[in-house]
Write a protein that holds these residues in place. Structure first.
Motif, PDB file in Angstrom:
ATOM      1  N   LEU A 100       0.972  -1.210  -0.041  1.00 31.09           N
ATOM      2  CA  LEU A 100       0.001  -0.007  -0.182  1.00 31.09           C
ATOM      3  C   LEU A 100       0.846   1.211   0.030  1.00 31.09           C
ATOM      4  O   LEU A 100       0.353   2.326  -0.322  1.00 31.09           O
ATOM      5  N   ILE A 101       2.009   1.344   0.604  1.00 32.06           N
ATOM      6  CA  ILE A 101       2.814   2.405   0.345  1.00 32.06           C
ATOM      7  C   ILE A 101       3.145   2.949  -0.913  1.00 32.06           C
ATOM      8  O   ILE A 101       2.944   4.144  -1.384  1.00 32.06           O
ATOM      9  N   ALA A 102       3.394   1.972  -1.791  1.00 31.26           N
ATOM     10  CA  ALA A 102       3.430   2.388  -3.322  1.00 31.26           C
ATOM     11  C   ALA A 102       2.174   3.176  -3.905  1.00 31.26           C
ATOM     12  O   ALA A 102       2.146   4.010  -4.432  1.00 31.26           O
ATOM     13  N   VAL A 103       1.037   2.507  -3.423  1.00 31.86           N
ATOM     14  CA  VAL A 103      -0.296   3.167  -3.936  1.00 31.86           C
ATOM     15  C   VAL A 103      -0.303   4.654  -3.179  1.00 31.86           C
ATOM     16  O   VAL A 103      -0.632   5.723  -3.635  1.00 31.86           O
ATOM     17  N   ILE A 104      -0.019   4.719  -1.736  1.00 30.70           N
ATOM     18  CA  ILE A 104      -0.025   6.112  -1.355  1.00 30.70           C
ATOM     19  C   ILE A 104       0.827   6.874  -1.950  1.00 30.70           C
ATOM     20  O   ILE A 104       0.599   8.185  -2.092  1.00 30.70           O
ATOM     21  N   VAL A 105       2.152   6.634  -2.106  1.00 26.98           N
ATOM     22  CA  VAL A 105       2.987   7.413  -2.792  1.00 26.98           C
ATOM     23  C   VAL A 105       2.512   8.127  -4.094  1.00 26.98           C
ATOM     24  O   VAL A 105       2.528   9.167  -4.540  1.00 26.98           O
ATOM     25  N   LEU A 106       1.996   7.189  -5.020  1.00 24.68           N
ATOM     26  CA  LEU A 106       1.467   7.160  -6.023  1.00 24.68           C
ATOM     27  C   LEU A 106       0.323   8.472  -6.271  1.00 24.68           C
ATOM     28  O   LEU A 106       0.296   9.506  -7.030  1.00 24.68           O
ATOM     29  N   VAL A 107      -0.765   8.158  -5.361  1.00 28.80           N
ATOM     30  CA  VAL A 107      -1.901   9.026  -5.134  1.00 28.80           C
ATOM     31  C   VAL A 107      -1.392  10.387  -4.595  1.00 28.80           C
ATOM     32  O   VAL A 107      -1.934  11.188  -5.104  1.00 28.80           O
ATOM     33  N   ALA A 108      -0.505  10.379  -3.520  1.00 35.27           N
ATOM     34  CA  ALA A 108      -0.127  11.535  -3.144  1.00 35.27           C
ATOM     35  C   ALA A 108       0.729  12.383  -4.157  1.00 35.27           C
ATOM     36  O   ALA A 108       0.309  13.617  -4.261  1.00 35.27           O
ATOM     37  N   LEU A 109       1.531  11.846  -5.030  1.00 41.14           N
ATOM     38  CA  LEU A 109       2.178  12.661  -6.141  1.00 41.14           C
ATOM     39  C   LEU A 109       1.019  13.256  -7.017  1.00 41.14           C
ATOM     40  O   LEU A 109       1.244  14.394  -7.684  1.00 41.14           O
ATOM     41  N   LEU A 110       0.021  12.344  -7.296  1.00 36.13           N
ATOM     42  CA  LEU A 110      -0.877  12.955  -8.259  1.00 36.13           C
ATOM     43  C   LEU A 110      -1.657  14.107  -7.757  1.00 36.13           C
ATOM     44  O   LEU A 110      -2.050  14.952  -8.389  1.00 36.13           O
ATOM     45  N   LEU A 111      -2.249  13.819  -6.257  1.00 38.75           N
ATOM     46  CA  LEU A 111      -2.809  15.124  -5.635  1.00 38.75           C
ATOM     47  C   LEU A 111      -2.155  16.102  -5.693  1.00 38.75           C
ATOM     48  O   LEU A 111      -2.629  17.329  -5.923  1.00 38.75           O
ATOM     49  N   GLY A 112      -0.775  16.079  -5.427  1.00 38.01           N
ATOM     50  CA  GLY A 112       0.227  17.072  -5.286  1.00 38.01           C
ATOM     51  C   GLY A 112       0.189  17.825  -6.535  1.00 38.01           C
ATOM     52  O   GLY A 112       0.405  19.131  -6.824  1.00 38.01           O
ATOM     53  N   ALA A 113       0.265  17.134  -7.713  1.00 35.05           N
ATOM     54  CA  ALA A 113       0.562  17.371  -9.049  1.00 35.05           C
ATOM     55  C   ALA A 113      -0.748  18.304  -9.482  1.00 35.05           C
ATOM     56  O   ALA A 113      -0.732  19.445 -10.061  1.00 35.05           O
ATOM     57  N   PHE A 114      -2.082  17.818  -9.123  1.00 35.61           N
ATOM     58  CA  PHE A 114      -3.354  18.214  -9.839  1.00 35.61           C
ATOM     59  C   PHE A 114      -4.129  19.123  -9.039  1.00 35.61           C
ATOM     60  O   PHE A 114      -5.015  19.499  -9.350  1.00 35.61           O
ATOM     61  N   ILE A 115      -4.152  18.822  -7.519  1.00 37.18           N
ATOM     62  CA  ILE A 115      -4.878  19.535  -6.583  1.00 37.18           C
ATOM     63  C   ILE A 115      -4.081  20.539  -5.905  1.00 37.18           C
ATOM     64  O   ILE A 115      -3.880  21.689  -6.474  1.00 37.18           O
ATOM     65  N   ASN A 116      -3.383  20.146  -4.879  1.00 42.88           N
ATOM     66  CA  ASN A 116      -2.264  20.930  -4.241  1.00 42.88           C
ATOM     67  C   ASN A 116      -1.716  20.201  -3.429  1.00 42.88           C
ATOM     68  O   ASN A 116      -1.906  19.074  -2.793  1.00 42.88           O
ATOM     69  N   ILE A 117      -0.504  20.511  -2.685  1.00 45.51           N
ATOM     70  CA  ILE A 117       0.471  19.837  -1.910  1.00 45.51           C
ATOM     71  C   ILE A 117      -0.126  19.649  -0.590  1.00 45.51           C
ATOM     72  O   ILE A 117       0.164  18.602  -0.081  1.00 45.51           O
ATOM     73  N   ASN A 118      -0.948  20.710  -0.050  1.00 48.10           N
ATOM     74  CA  ASN A 118      -1.716  20.396   1.229  1.00 48.10           C
ATOM     75  C   ASN A 118      -2.607  19.455   1.213  1.00 48.10           C
ATOM     76  O   ASN A 118      -2.640  18.600   2.341  1.00 48.10           O
ATOM     77  N   THR A 119      -3.169  19.014   0.117  1.00 49.75           N
ATOM     78  CA  THR A 119      -4.217  18.138  -0.058  1.00 49.75           C
ATOM     79  C   THR A 119      -3.386  16.617   0.164  1.00 49.75           C
ATOM     80  O   THR A 119      -3.882  15.763   0.626  1.00 49.75           O
ATOM     81  N   SER A 120      -2.188  16.655  -0.483  1.00 51.70           N
ATOM     82  CA  SER A 120      -1.550  15.700  -0.841  1.00 51.70           C
ATOM     83  C   SER A 120      -1.022  15.170   0.717  1.00 51.70           C
ATOM     84  O   SER A 120      -1.022  14.204   1.105  1.00 51.70           O
ATOM     85  N   ILE A 121      -0.567  16.012   1.267  1.00 57.76           N
ATOM     86  CA  ILE A 121       0.038  15.942   2.673  1.00 57.76           C
ATOM     87  C   ILE A 121      -1.028  15.260   3.667  1.00 57.76           C
ATOM     88  O   ILE A 121      -1.105  14.553   4.371  1.00 57.76           O
ATOM     89  N   ALA A 122      -2.294  16.087   3.746  1.00 57.42           N
ATOM     90  CA  ALA A 122      -3.408  15.563   4.222  1.00 57.42           C
ATOM     91  C   ALA A 122      -3.760  13.822   4.078  1.00 57.42           C
ATOM     92  O   ALA A 122      -4.110  12.969   4.993  1.00 57.42           O
TER      93      ALA A 122
END
Length: 193
Positions: A58-80
């Motif tokens: 799951l860590i790989a999934v979390i990292v992938l989704v976090a990167l996508l959120l950071g790129a397309f939404i914002n970094i704060n949402t990615s951190i959350a």
């Protein structure tokens, strides 16, 4: 109202402390004979190995989704999102530890207090309450901290990242846990035959 919001992290930590006290009280209860202890240890070790393996994937999934959120939404949402995922993983870990430790103690309580099932029920209930308190407390901690940081109307949508992270782990845990449970059920059937 603002003062109540600031209390949320403290109340969440109190909930985690209560879960820890319940877990400690479960561990003090008798485990039964050597055979029961051996089987309980094997079940506990197997469940924790499964959880470790699942979380590694799951860590790989979390990292992938976090990167996508950071790129397309914002970094704060990615951190959350990452914070929510980690909170959900921790709750699962606490719950699995408590459940696998409570199982053999529930069986022993049923043996010791026949024909009454009150002690066995109480042991099982408290074993499950560790997971329930962990989920509620970690959720309150995450949402409380994020609300303190991002509670303005312009930034409140960041909190959705926390919910998405926690839900992602819960989804995989549900699917994976079902597979694990079915495997254990089939194994028990084979041993019985």
């Amino acid at each position: 109202m603002c003062n109540l919001i600031n209390l949320a992290p403290g109340i969440a930590v109190l909930g985690l402390v209560i879960a820890g006290v319940i877990y400690a009280s479960i561990k003090k209860q008798p485990e039964g004979n050597d055979t029961m202890k051996e089987i309980a240890t094997l079940i506990h070790d197997g469940a924790m190995t499964y959880l470790k393996r699942q979380n590694t994937i799951l860590i790989a999934v979390i990292v992938l989704v976090a990167l996508l959120l950071g790129a397309f939404i914002n970094i704060n949402t990615s951190i959350a999102y990452v914070f929510g995922a980690i909170s959900s993983m921790i709750a699962g870990f606490f719950g699995m530890k408590a459940a696998t430790r409570a199982n053999v103690r529930t069986a022993e309580a049923a043996n010791l207090h026949k024909p009454s099932s009150a002690m066995a029920l109480a042991t099982a209930f408290f074993g499950g309450s560790v997971m329930g308190l962990s989920v509620a407390s970690l959720g309150l901690l995450g949402v409380g901290v994020l609300f303190i940081l991002f509670g303005n109307p312009e930034t409140a949508s960041v909190i959705n990242g926390f919910a998405m992270g926690a839900s992602t782990i819960a989804l995989f845990a549900r699917v994976g846990g079902g597979i694990y449970t079915k495997t254990a059920d089939v194994g028990a059937d084979l041993v019985g035959k």
